[in-house]
Structures are given as C-alpha cells and as structure tokens.
Design a protein around this motif. Structure first.
Motif, PDB file in Angstrom:
ATOM      1  N   PRO A  65      38.646  17.727  49.667  1.00  0.00           N
ATOM      2  CA  PRO A  65      39.212  17.595  51.110  1.00  0.00           C
ATOM      3  C   PRO A  65      38.182  17.374  52.043  1.00  0.00           C
ATOM      4  O   PRO A  65      38.649  16.668  53.195  1.00  0.00           O
ATOM      5  N   HIS A 123      51.552  18.847  53.592  1.00  0.00           N
ATOM      6  CA  HIS A 123      50.157  18.931  53.960  1.00  0.00           C
ATOM      7  C   HIS A 123      50.218  20.378  54.366  1.00  0.00           C
ATOM      8  O   HIS A 123      49.070  21.139  54.393  1.00  0.00           O
ATOM      9  N   GLN A 124      51.131  20.839  55.169  1.00  0.00           N
ATOM     10  CA  GLN A 124      51.000  22.229  55.738  1.00  0.00           C
ATOM     11  C   GLN A 124      51.137  23.404  54.408  1.00  0.00           C
ATOM     12  O   GLN A 124      50.323  24.247  54.480  1.00  0.00           O
ATOM     13  N   THR A 125      51.651  22.752  53.401  1.00  0.00           N
ATOM     14  CA  THR A 125      51.603  23.833  52.273  1.00  0.00           C
ATOM     15  C   THR A 125      50.451  23.844  51.291  1.00  0.00           C
ATOM     16  O   THR A 125      50.452  24.266  50.341  1.00  0.00           O
ATOM     17  N   ARG A 157      46.798  23.542  49.413  1.00  0.00           N
ATOM     18  CA  ARG A 157      45.814  24.406  49.258  1.00  0.00           C
ATOM     19  C   ARG A 157      44.525  24.072  50.008  1.00  0.00           C
ATOM     20  O   ARG A 157      43.825  24.904  50.735  1.00  0.00           O
ATOM     21  N   ARG A 212      42.844  21.473  52.978  1.00  0.00           N
ATOM     22  CA  ARG A 212      43.215  20.952  54.410  1.00  0.00           C
ATOM     23  C   ARG A 212      42.216  19.651  54.359  1.00  0.00           C
ATOM     24  O   ARG A 212      41.080  19.864  54.224  1.00  0.00           O
ATOM     25  N   THR A 236      45.541  12.722  47.390  1.00  0.00           N
ATOM     26  CA  THR A 236      44.602  13.786  48.326  1.00  0.00           C
ATOM     27  C   THR A 236      44.295  14.938  47.457  1.00  0.00           C
ATOM     28  O   THR A 236      43.292  15.476  47.576  1.00  0.00           O
ATOM     29  N   GLY A 255      49.607  19.904  62.262  1.00  0.00           N
ATOM     30  CA  GLY A 255      48.229  19.394  61.597  1.00  0.00           C
ATOM     31  C   GLY A 255      47.504  18.298  62.160  1.00  0.00           C
ATOM     32  O   GLY A 255      46.656  17.695  61.755  1.00  0.00           O
TER      33      GLY A 255
END
Length: 145
Positions: A47, A70-72, A74, A76, A42, A98
C-alpha cells in the motif's frame, strides 16, 4: 517500484503520466477500465507504493463503487479524483470516502505527476530533485508541522 494506477475509459491520463515519468524506471503507470480489476491489483501491491487516480468521467457509480471498496480494504493507499467537470456538490462526500486530492477542469498532467511524486517518493532529496526539475516546491505531509 512506485505504482500509479488510473481508472479511466480511455488511456489519456495514463499516456500523459507516462510521458511525465519518462525515463524513470522506478515508476509504473498502469491503466484500468474495470474498478474491480483495479481494486484487486491494489491488494497485490504494497500500500505504501500505490496511488490511485479515478477519472470521474468513467461514471460516478463506478468511482463510488471503488471508493466503497477502498473504505473497507485492509490496506489504505491514497486516492485522487480527476474530473473535467466541477464537483462542488460532491467534494466533501468524496473526501469523506478517502479522496485526498480532487482536480477538476483542465487536465494538468505535470501537476498530477508532482502530486504523485510528493506522495510516493520516500526520499526527501529525490523528491526535491524531481520537483525542482519541474520548477515546483512542495513539502511532503511528514515534513510539515
């Protein structure tokens, strides 16, 4: 290229989604058995062209590890969860991490494909053409006020 990446043990979701997008060369449906490999892939992609589906039957720990990464991150990108079992006790926690869509129960590949299209197809006319072929009308998040 629109990328749908699926974390699952068996390639069941991937094969069903490939069938749904058969003949659409601008869609890449790829499966991963490692959450770390999925996350690394990913990061290599734009993104805006990625949507991730986590099959919760691969294990809660594995899925939660991916969501923590995923939360951390850069960049999304949208994340969906599929679970053959109900996730009532986890739904809010997953959304806080998320997840934008949770489908539990019976696998509905056409529904998952429609949601992928809804999210990744930037051209409203192409999106509506695809959706009308499947007999469903949805609006894209930017089209709703």
């Amino acid at each position: 290229m629109k990328n749908v990446f699926v974390l699952e043990e068996r390639a069941h979701l991937v094969s069903e989604l490939r069938w749904q997008f058969e003949g659409r060369s601008d869609w890449n449906i790829a499966g991963f058995s490692s959450e770390q490999a999925l996350f690394q892939q990913t990061l290599r992609e734009d993104p805006g062209s990625v949507l991730v589906i986590l099959d919760f039957s691969t294990g809660k720990t594995v899925c939660l590890q991916f969501l923590q990464r995923h939360q951390t991150a850069r960049a999304r990108f949208p994340v969906m969860i599929f679970s053959p079992d109900p996730l009532e006790n986890l739904e809010w926690a997953l959304r806080e991490l998320g997840v934008f869509h949770i489908q539990s129960g019976e696998l509905e590949p056409d529904r998952l494909a429609k949601i992928c299209c809804w999210y990744l197809e930037p051209d409203p006319q192409k999106r509506q053409t695809y959706l009308s072929k499947t007999g469903v009308t949805l609006s894209h998040p930017e089209e709703t006020n």
